[in-house]
Every structure is written in structure tokens, then in C-alpha cells.
Design an enzyme around this catalytic site. Structure first.
Site, PDB file in Angstrom:
ATOM      1  N   TYR A 151       0.834  -1.208   0.000  1.00  0.00           N
ATOM      2  CA  TYR A 151       0.000   0.000   0.000  1.00  0.00           C
ATOM      3  C   TYR A 151       0.871   1.261   0.000  1.00  0.00           C
ATOM      4  O   TYR A 151       0.708   2.140  -0.844  1.00  0.00           O
ATOM      5  CB  TYR A 151      -0.904  -0.033   1.224  1.00  0.00           C
ATOM      6  N   LYS A 155       1.235   3.687  -3.128  1.00  0.00           N
ATOM      7  CA  LYS A 155       0.856   5.111  -3.149  1.00  0.00           C
ATOM      8  C   LYS A 155       2.050   5.973  -3.579  1.00  0.00           C
ATOM      9  O   LYS A 155       1.890   6.971  -4.277  1.00  0.00           O
ATOM     10  CB  LYS A 155       0.362   5.536  -1.758  1.00  0.00           C
TER      11      LYS A 155
END
Ligand code: UDP
Length: 315
Positions: A151, A155
Site C-alpha cells: 500500500y 501510493k
């Protein structure tokens, strides 16, 4: 969506918690919305109240598949990615692909229409840090192998991709680094802390504290966050910017606060701290206050009251 002469807003991830609140706000402003979601973590219930509105359309589509439109698109909001650690770690490869390949698809769509585009990045990109509050330009150390890396690194690469792509295609892009957000429509089964504590209080189960509960978070009520996103989209600012609330609280204090709302005497159940769980999270809001003329308005106590009320209404 041929029924629209022009599409004011495409919201990827629009059936999710944050996306559905953003859509409500855009619709209230009289704009039309094409909501795109593959319902992997979103839920049709979040948008069912818009079903018969002729300014709203839902399209079930996976962001990993490229999308084309014959109708001009003005603004694209890219919120498509599960945000609960419990869920995004279930399928790390998908999480990475959604952030890289998915974002590339969204950028190509924006390029076709010269649309403005806003991407929701995350406070996760700050990793484990002693710097508190976290400000946009601070040095970042992240582990590429940790359970959260799919994650946080996802990002980060998406931010880099957006920056490079926008320069070569002359696109108007915005990047919001979103901190913990809560409110009605939160998925109470996705393992995040506020949902867990409210659910546990309402069924008289011990509150699960991971570690000793001294780790901190700062929770932003969803309507404040949405206002911040809209101000950012309407601004000329093109660098990553924090959005959240800077009222910091330890997880143990949060548990006690939620317990007090239920007049509950429940005990705590202390569990292992998940590896890689950040010790502190608190946004520096200096930039967002200055640049966006925005400030979160709803206190944690008030926001929890609203969230608990809406949860109890549903169950
Ligand atoms: N947490 C907890 N009990 C729970 C769920 C979460 O103590 O039942 C802790 C978790 O370890 C973390 C914080 O609460 O330190 C926030 O967790 P969440 O999953 O909501 O979001 P995060 O900020 O970690 O992405």
C-alpha cells in the site's frame, strides 16, 4: 453515460466510504457524477439513495481495465483502492497493481479529455517515523518488504507516476495525502479501529487493543475531508498535500472515549501489535490551511456521536 452532454465528475472508487460522501457533496452542488467501482471494497448501499437521480450514473468496472469515453470529462477523482490494512494486505499484488496500472489507466483517460485529476494518496507513505507531526517535505524511510509496503509503496509510485505523467502530458493534477478518516458508512467489518470499537461496544464484546494502545492516530470526520478534497481540486496547487485532522489521540484514549459514549464498563483485550504498525500519525496542516483556506471543523467527540448514531440506526 451518453445521457450526459458533458461529465462533470468521474469518481473512481465512488461506492466506497470516502467516495460516496464525495459524490453526495458534488451532487449537492448541482453537478453530475459518473461513479466507477468494481465493488471489491465499495458497497452499492453507499450510493443506493442516488439510484433515481438523473445526474448520477454507476458503472461497475475494474480500474485495471482501461476506460474510454465519448463524452467529455471535466474532473476525475481517483479514490480507487482499499484503505483498510486488513483488506489491502489480503491481496498485495492487486493493491500494487491498482496503484500503478490503475493509476496509469486513469491518467490516460484524463489525457484523452484534458481533465483535471485528483489522486488520494495516504499518510502511509510517511512510514514509521519519529517526526510528529508529519509534514509534506519530511524525509521518508520505508521498508519495501513490510506487510504494509504494498500500500505505502503503491501510493508512493502512484505519486511519482502522476508527477512524471502530468509533466509530459501537461495535465492539471492534485495529490491529497489522506490521514485516518471516519464517519457514517464506514465499513464496520473491515477491521479498522473506530469501526471495531463501536461494534464491540454495541455487542458487549471486550475492546481489542493492539499492543499497549500507546500508538497514536489523528482522526478526521468525513465531511471535513471531503471539503478539503474539493478545495484542493479547485485550487492551483499541484504538489502532494496533507488532509486530515491534527487532533492526536492514543488508541487507548480512543477506546475509553468510545466506551464513555456507550456508558460501557467493558474491559480491554490486549492483542499483539501488528508488525509495521506506525507509532504515531498526525498531519501537519500548515500547508493545507494556507493553500486551501481549509480547516477541519468537527471535533472527534462530535464526529464519533454522529458515527455511532448512524451505526445504531443501521443495525
Ligand atoms: N487497532 C487496535 N484495535 C483494533 C483495530 C486497530 O488497537 O481493533 C489499532 C491498530 O493497531 C493501529 C490503530 O488502531 O495502531 C489504527 O488502526 P487502523 O487499522 O484503523 O488504521 P491504520 O492507521 O493502522 O492504517
Amino acid at each position: 453515460w451518453i445521457q450526459f452532454d458533458v461529465i462533470n465528475n468521474v469518481v473512481f472508487g465512488g461506492a466506497g466510504f470516502l467516495g460516496s460522501h464525495l459524490i453526495d457533496n458534488l451532487m449537492m452542488r448541482g453537478e453530475n457524477v459518473l461513479c466507477i467501482d468494481n465493488l471489491s471494497s465499495g458497497n452499492l448501499k453507499n450510493i443506493s439513495h442516488l439510484k433515481n437521480n438523473n445526474r448520477f450514473l454507476f458503472y461497475n468496472h475494474d480500474i485495471l481495465d482501461p476506460l474510454e469515453s465519448n463524452v467529455l470529462i471535466e474532473k476525475i477523482w481517483h479514490l480507487a483502492c482499499p484503505a483498510s490494512p486488513h483488506i489491502y494486505q489480503n491481496d498485495p499484488l492487486k493493491t500494487i497493481r491498482v496503484n500503478y496500472e490503475g493509476t496509469l489507466n486513469v491518467l490516460n483517460l484524463a489525457k484523452d479529455h484534458n481533465s483535471k485529476i485528483l489522486f488520494t494518496s495516504s499518510s502511509e507513505i510517511y512510514g514509521e517515523t519519529k517526526n510528529n507531526p508529519q509534514y509534506e517535505k519530511m524525509p521518508i524511510t520505508l521498508s519495501t518488504f513490510s506487510p504494509r509496503a504494498c500500500y505505502s509503496e503503491g501510493k508512493r509510485i502512484a505519486e511519482t507516476l502522476i508527477n512524471s505523467f502530468s509533466k509530459s502530458s501537461n495535465l492539471d493534477v492534485k495529490i491529497a495525502r489522506v490521514f485516518n478518516t471516519y464517519g457514517p458508512r464506514l465499513d464496520f467489518n473491515d477491521g479498522r479501529v473506530i469501526g471495531n470499537f463501536i461494534k464491540q461496544c454495541s455487542i458487549n464484546e471486550k475492546l481489542t487493543i493492539y499492543g499497549d494502545g500507546s500508538q497514536t492516530r489523528s482522526f478526521c470526520y468525513v465531511s471535513d475531508l471531503v471539503e478539503g478534497l474539493i478545495n484542493l481540486m479547485n485550487s492551483n496547487y499541484c504538489y502532494p498535500i496533507n488532509l486530515g485532522n491534527d487532533q492526536e489521540i492514543s488508541i487507548l484514549e480512543l477506546a475509553n472515549l468510545i466506551k464513555s459514549k456507550f456508558n460501557s464498563r467493558l474491559n480491554f483485550k490486549f492483542c499483539d501489535l501488528p508488525s509495521d504498525d506506525p507509532e504515531c500519525r498526525k498531519p501537519s496542516l500548515e500547508k493545507s490551511r494556507n493553500v486551501l483556506n481549509w480547516d477541519p471543523k468537527i471535533s472527534l467527540s462530535e464526529g464519533l456521536n454522529k458515527t455511532i448514531r448512524s451505526y445504531l440506526e443501521i443495525i
